[in-house]
Design an enzyme around this catalytic site. Structure first.
Site, PDB file in Angstrom:
ATOM      1  N   HIS A   1       0.837  -1.202   0.000  1.00  0.00           N
ATOM      2  CA  HIS A   1       0.000   0.000   0.000  1.00  0.00           C
ATOM      3  C   HIS A   1       0.871   1.250   0.000  1.00  0.00           C
ATOM      4  CE1 HIS A   1       1.007   0.720   4.203  1.00  0.00           C
ATOM      5  NE2 HIS A   1       0.760  -0.558   4.440  1.00  0.00           N
TER       6      HIS A   1
ATOM      7  N   ASP B   1       3.943  -4.587   3.748  1.00  0.00           N
ATOM      8  CA  ASP B   1       5.378  -4.877   3.783  1.00  0.00           C
ATOM      9  C   ASP B   1       5.626  -6.302   4.265  1.00  0.00           C
ATOM     10  OD1 ASP B   1       4.528  -4.407   6.379  1.00  0.00           O
ATOM     11  OD2 ASP B   1       6.035  -2.885   6.841  1.00  0.00           O
TER      12      ASP B   1
END
Length: 525
Positions: A142, A424
């Site tokens: 994102h 992540d």
């Protein structure tokens, strides 16, 4: 202390100027220094940083491997039997000459922020003319977000999460994106995605909310992929169908909105009836294969390693103690609040670090914590624990990707473009499992792409390319790092990736398991 080395009463951050042209930059050099400003030498240093950013963006392909010297990765042009070239051109991947000679926490933090600037050059879609693009599989993190944690007893950073065309960073499609999202209230997404907002809209960001920067980052990603995969390679027909897309995201608004921003840049004004996002409950995208005891064992031991490394870092503990005194809370409470998350938001948005009656958190505190993060990443790749976790954590999503590639190679015309909008903690294990141990930790709006190609001269042969943030990392992977040494082909055979996912990932764990279930229930941690 400020960037010039002078005592500083406040906690303001280093402001890096933005220039629209080289002439504007030159004019700024000649301006008289403001009272109390940095010395001329320091001002030149700031401008050099801007020039370095331009060099990275316009003259070089971004390279995620930090090295001290500039190396050229040349793949020689070989001649085929019919006298033609097996490659359309030489491929040069220089490491940026602007890379700091030693690890610089501020430089690394700026890369992590991924502040939108000029359009970046990338290696996606680069192939000899006789290769046909068959399918593309995109993994993204994102975009820029508001912190997930707040530092106790401090004021939250005042970041506006509405999308405003007059505010930087800007993208030409921003207003059209907002307009199109406002028409998608009836979109049919898998539950619970249909209850999430389609774009950020709070005047004061909520915790974890995507910012305008995050939207612009993925509009840029989508437009870049559109120019390459649709305009150049015609991956999808003009009358593309919903079956030709596969879209999946976790249940966070920031991942759904990032996916929609990239999709809008890729397919502007798309038909809402053709778009369907599937919900993925796990950040590992493991679908029905999430139960894996051995993976959890690796993760627990990896977390223990992180804890012990932190205890050994006396400078880090001293820094946490200083920060805790400033905000008047126990050190343990400050540490639990993960202050680097909030401080990165201040840093990326050029907002002063928080203050209290006792003083301000400052750049020196930030640098110590960021330096420890970098050291932790380095040690993580040196130890086998995270690698074991990554092999098991990344296998389900890599297995799904390989299966889709095999179907596309067999001639199936569905799911030609796959998008996983993730985190992540999704991308990092995949990078590690692939053997990309020197790749930087996924920045905001990072992208990892798998391309499947067909050799028109030998239609039964299919090859793959893997790219990370625009850099071709195919020959850095563990399953293909030696292939180009004995073959003139510019890509890696699909069979290499299939063999790696279906067999070699388990061999790398303990050598005895032959499938995911056995590996997950074995003893190897």
């Amino acid at each position: 202390m400020d960037v010039c080395g002078n005592p500083s009463a406040g906690a303001s951050l280093l402001v890096i100027p933005t220039y629209c042209s080289f002439a504007e930059l030159v004019r700024d050099v000649g301006k008289p220094l403001a009272r109390g400003s940095c010395c001329f030498f320091c001002k030149m240093k700031l401008i050099i940083m801007v020039l370095q950013d331009w060099l990275r963006a316009e003259s070089f392909w971004e390279n995620p491997w930090p090295q001290k010297h500039t190396n050229l990765h040349l793949i020689p042009v070989s001649t085929t039997k019919n006298g033609g070239s097996s490659k359309s051109r030489k491929r040069i991947m220089p490491d940026p000459v602007t890379e700091p000679p030693t690890v610089d926490p501020i430089y690394e933090a700026l890369l992590y922020c991924n502040i939108p600037s000029v359009a970046e050059r990338s290696m996606e879609g680069h192939a000899p003319h006789h290769y046909k693009l068959v399918s593309v599989h995109v993994f993204i993190r994102h975009g820029d977000r508001y912190p997930l944690y707040a530092i106790p007893k401090t004021k939250r950073p005042e970041i506006d999460c509405t999308l405003v065309a007059s505010r930087k960073p800007y993208h030409p499609k921003l207003e059209a994106f907002v307009s199109h999202m406002s028409k998608g209230s009836g979109a049919s997404f898998e539950s619970p995605l249909n209850s999430l907002p389609l774009y950020p809209n709070h005047p004061l960001c909520e915790m974890g909310e995507l910012t305008q920067t995050g939207i612009v980052q993925h509009l840029q990603n989508g437009q870049l992929l559109r120019d390459i995969y649709l305009r150049k390679h015609k991956l999808l027909p003009n009358d593309w169908s919903s079956e030709q897309l596969y879209l999946e995201t976790t249940g966070k608004s920031r991942t759904l909105q990032s996916g929609l921003a990239l999709l809008y840049g890729f397919l502007p004004d798309f038909d809402w009836k053709k778009v369907y996002f599937k919900h993925q409950p796990s950040a590992l995208f493991c679908s029905g294969s999430c139960y894996c005891p051995l993976r959890n064992q690796y993760l627990e031991k990896e977390q223990r390693r992180q804890y012990l490394l932190r205890l050994k870092n006396s400078e880090l503990e001293r820094t946490y103690g200083e920060m805790a005194k400033i905000v008047d809370i126990p050190t343990k409470q400050l540490r639990a609040a993960n202050p680097i998350d909030s401080m990165l938001c201040h840093f990326c948005h050029n907002v002063s670090f928080p203050c209290s009656r006792s003083g301000c958190l400052g750049m020196e505190h930030f640098k110590v914590i960021k330096t420890h993060q970098i050291e932790d990443e380095r040690e993580r790749h040196e130890k086998p624990l995270y690698f074991g976790y990554s092999l098991l954590g990344a296998h389900p999503i890599l297995n799904q990707t390989v299966n889709r590639m095999q179907r596309a190679a067999a001639g199936w015309k569905d799911e030609l473009f796959t998008l996983y909008s993730a985190h992540d903690v999704t991308l990092s294990p995949v990078l590690s499992a692939l053997g990309l141990l020197e790749a930087r930790f996924p920045r905001f709006a990072a992208r990892l792409i798998f391309e499947l190609w067909q050799d028109r001269q030998k239609p039964s042969e299919h090859s793959v390319r893997i790219l990370y943030n625009g850099a071709d990392v195919t020959f850095h992977t563990s399953f293909c790092h030696d292939f180009h040494k004995h073959s003139p082909k510019p890509m890696c055979p699909l069979e290499n990736l299939v063999r790696f996912v279906k067999r070699d990932m388990f061999v790398a764990l303990d050598g005895s398991s032959t499938n995911y279930y056995d590996a997950c229930h074995g003893e190897g941690a």
